[in-house]
Motif scaffolding. Structure first.
Motif, short mmCIF file in Angstrom:
data_model
loop_
_atom_site.label_atom_id
_atom_site.label_comp_id
_atom_site.label_asym_id
_atom_site.label_seq_id
_atom_site.Cartn_x
_atom_site.Cartn_y
_atom_site.Cartn_z
N ILE A 84 0.84 -1.21 0.00
CA ILE A 84 0.00 0.00 0.00
C ILE A 84 0.87 1.26 0.00
O ILE A 84 0.59 2.23 -0.71
CB ILE A 84 -0.95 0.01 1.24
N LEU A 85 1.94 1.21 0.77
CA LEU A 85 2.86 2.36 0.82
C LEU A 85 3.44 2.62 -0.58
O LEU A 85 3.48 3.76 -1.05
CB LEU A 85 4.00 2.08 1.80
N VAL A 86 3.84 1.54 -1.24
CA VAL A 86 4.42 1.66 -2.58
C VAL A 86 3.36 2.18 -3.56
O VAL A 86 3.64 3.07 -4.37
CB VAL A 86 4.96 0.28 -3.03
N ILE A 87 2.16 1.62 -3.46
CA ILE A 87 1.07 2.05 -4.37
C ILE A 87 0.80 3.54 -4.15
O ILE A 87 0.67 4.31 -5.11
CB ILE A 87 -0.21 1.21 -4.12
N TYR A 88 0.76 3.96 -2.90
CA TYR A 88 0.47 5.37 -2.61
C TYR A 88 1.61 6.28 -3.08
O TYR A 88 1.38 7.29 -3.73
CB TYR A 88 0.21 5.57 -1.11
N ASN A 89 2.85 5.91 -2.74
CA ASN A 89 4.00 6.76 -3.12
C ASN A 89 4.09 6.92 -4.64
O ASN A 89 4.35 8.01 -5.15
CB ASN A 89 5.30 6.14 -2.62
N THR A 90 3.87 5.81 -5.34
CA THR A 90 3.95 5.85 -6.81
C THR A 90 2.87 6.77 -7.36
O THR A 90 3.13 7.59 -8.25
CB THR A 90 3.78 4.44 -7.39
#
Lengths: 261, 302
Positions: free
Chosen positions: A73-79
């Protein structure tokens, strides 16, 4: 190379006041503070455990939730946040009309998202170690200092970081292709849930599903608790890196042909 | 070495099956203010995006300072600054931070930001979030972003959008100063001829992707030849008499007929001729089509 460096500098300058940047710092900080408070207030239940187990108790809730949900989720959000900044201000056109190579603009964004993820994982490792020793100062009964977990922690979070490269590349590609929140976010979330289940039920092909890699990595970290050696470059990590490289290259060709309407 | 800052040779561009730019041959001389005119949807913004290589043109159709754009993308963009459609700004950054970010990307000293902010009148709002700027302020910031690298060629797509009359005059004066004092070349697009006829040295008129007129502003004025408009009680007879007398009829409707003006004496002769042939002349007068009507005439032809 020069244009890549200045593009990276610009990415940092643009995003330093955004939630994406601060969430990368605050997430490990807040989680470590919360778990530390649990250790400080419930220390009597934990005194009986040897230091090695204390460290694992500290790491387990973080890495458990991290692998199955938090990291993807962190990666999805940051991207999303890093690419959406350009859609929101309609600034793709000004970026691509500057005398910078398209490859450096594209690469800098990709590297910056990787950097944010690395920063979070590095801070997790650093803050877990610092928290353990800080807890011992307040509750000397919890003898964290009698076991040195540094290598294991850095290996574990280093491995978690590497397991996210595949997801970063796919999410990045989706965000480059679609000026949309729901499509990349929804699809990424759905894939995370499905692949996490696949990994946890031990499906033999889970090792080929990029969204399974963090879950597989956590399972690997947990088995290290039982004495198994933590090998960083296992099949899931190698596949994550291959996926990252292949999707990155495909994405570049899409960007090179991208029509800025 | 080409004398043109911009030259397109038979440029054609399609969005799918739709042709948005057709056989366009722009020639923007160095040091000129080139007014790129056309109604909304004529293909102006698409052309500007092609000139910036945001949309890929077929090879050997677009030349910037004599160099083909696709094979000299970075070298060409180094000499250009642009404002395309609404200004591209980061709403979460202040006006000054937007400029600093551009300085980072272009390797320019950050001290240039204060100069640019002062030039576009945003010094007092420098530390305000750009997202909270009014449309006019955003437009000013967009112009500052385009100017910050001190480019030789400026592409401004409807730069006065959202500006108040004072702002429009300031931009107009700025364009004149940039070309006259600093030798810049400016291509400025607009859908209003009146807006740029005071500043432009050259004009290109485009509609439905096709260039309908290109030349100096004086050549455009020359197109607008004076005519004599005559109102009579018998149009058919008047037209016949005037035609037989060798007058060139340029326009006729139910009430009036217009012929090319030659001299005042000729105008008097026509009046006498009509009266002597039993036609009552209600009014006769010299008129010149203003540029706005001329522009409408040109763009309505295709």
């Amino acid at each position: 190379m020069h244009s890549l460096i200045i593009s990276l500098q610009s990415e940092f300058y643009k995003s330093r006041k955004t939630l994406a940047f601060w969430s990368s710092i605050l997430l490990p900080l807040l989680l470590c503070i919360a778990i530390s408070l649990g250790f400080i207030f419930k220390y009597q239940d934990l005194i009986k455990h040897p230091p090695q187990i204390l460290w694992f108790y500290f790491i387990s809730p973080i890495s458990g939730i991290m692998g199955s949900l938090l990291l993807p989720i962190l990666v999805i959000y940051n991207t999303y946040a890093v690419t959406n900044m350009e859609y929101k201000g309609d600034t793709w056109k000004s970026l691509f009309s500057l005398p910078l190579s398209k490859l450096s603009i594209y690469t800098s964004k990709f590297l910056y998202i990787i950097f944010l993820t690395f920063l979070t994982m590095f801070l997790f490792a650093l803050l877990i170690i610092a928290s353990g020793h800080a807890i011992e100062l307040i509750r000397p009964q919890l003898e964290f200092g009698d076991y040195n977990p540094n290598e294991l922690i850095f290996k574990a979070f280093g491995k978690l970081f590497l397991s996210s490269i595949g997801i970063i590349s796919i999410q990045f590609l989706m965000n480059i292709m679609w000026n949309d929140f729901l499509k990349p976010f929804g699809l990424g979330f759905l894939l995370t849930i499905i692949c996490s289940i696949m990994a946890n039920v031990g499906w033999k092909y889970a090792v080929y599903l990029p969204y399974s890699f963090p879950s597989l990595t956590v399972m690997n970290i947990m088995s290290a608790k039982k004495g198994a050696e933590l090998i960083i470059f296992d099949q899931a990590i190698i596949n994550s890196l291959i996926c990252g490289a292949v999707v990155f290259i495909i994405g570049y060709f899409i960007v090179a042909k991208k029509t800025i309407k | 070495m080409s004398n043109f800052a911009i030259e397109t040779v038979g440029l054609t561009y399609n969005f799918g099956a739709q042709t948005v730019v057709k056989d366009l041959s722009l020639q923007v001389p160095q040091g000129s203010i080139y007014g790129f005119l056309g109604p909304n949807g004529a293909g102006k913004t698409t052309t500007i995006k092609i000139l910036l290589n945001l949309l890929q043109s077929p090879s050997d159709q677009v030349f910037i300072f004599g160099k083909e754009i696709n094979s000299n993308r970075i070298a060409s963009l180094k000499r250009m600054g642009a404002l395309v459609e609404q200004p591209a700004i980061y709403a979460h950054l202040t006006g000054k931070e937007n400029l600093v970010n551009r300085c980072i990307l272009l390797g320019i000293k950050r001290s240039k930001c204060a100069e640019m902010l002062s030039l576009v009148g945003l010094t007092d709002a420098a530390n305000k979030k750009a997202g909270k700027y009014s449309l006019g302020m955003k437009q000013r910031l967009g112009i500052a972003l385009a100017l910050i690298s001190d480019p030789e060629l400026l592409l401004l797509d409807e730069p006065t959008n959202g500006l108040d009359p004072n702002g429009i005059i300031e931009i107009r004066n700025l364009m004149i100063e940039l070309t006259a004092k600093h030798g810049k070349t400016i291509l400025v697009s607009s859908h209003l001829l009146a807006e740029i006829e005071r500043t432009a040295t050259h004009v290109g008129i485009i509609n439905k992707g096709q260039l309908l007129f290109q030349g100096t502003i004086n050549e455009l004025h020359d197109l607008s030849k004076p005519s004599v408009k005559i109102e009579t009680d018998n149009q058919e007879k008047a037209i016949e008499i005037l035609s037989n007398a060798g007058a060139e009829i340029v326009q006729k409707d139910g009430q009036t007929v217009s012929v090319i003006f030659k001299t005042k004496a000729d105008m008097g002769t026509m009046n006498t001729l009509l009266v002597q042939n039993g036609v009552t002349v209600f009014s006769i007068g010299k008129e010149r089509k203003d540029l706005e009507n001329l522009f409408l005439d040109i763009t309505s032809k295709n």
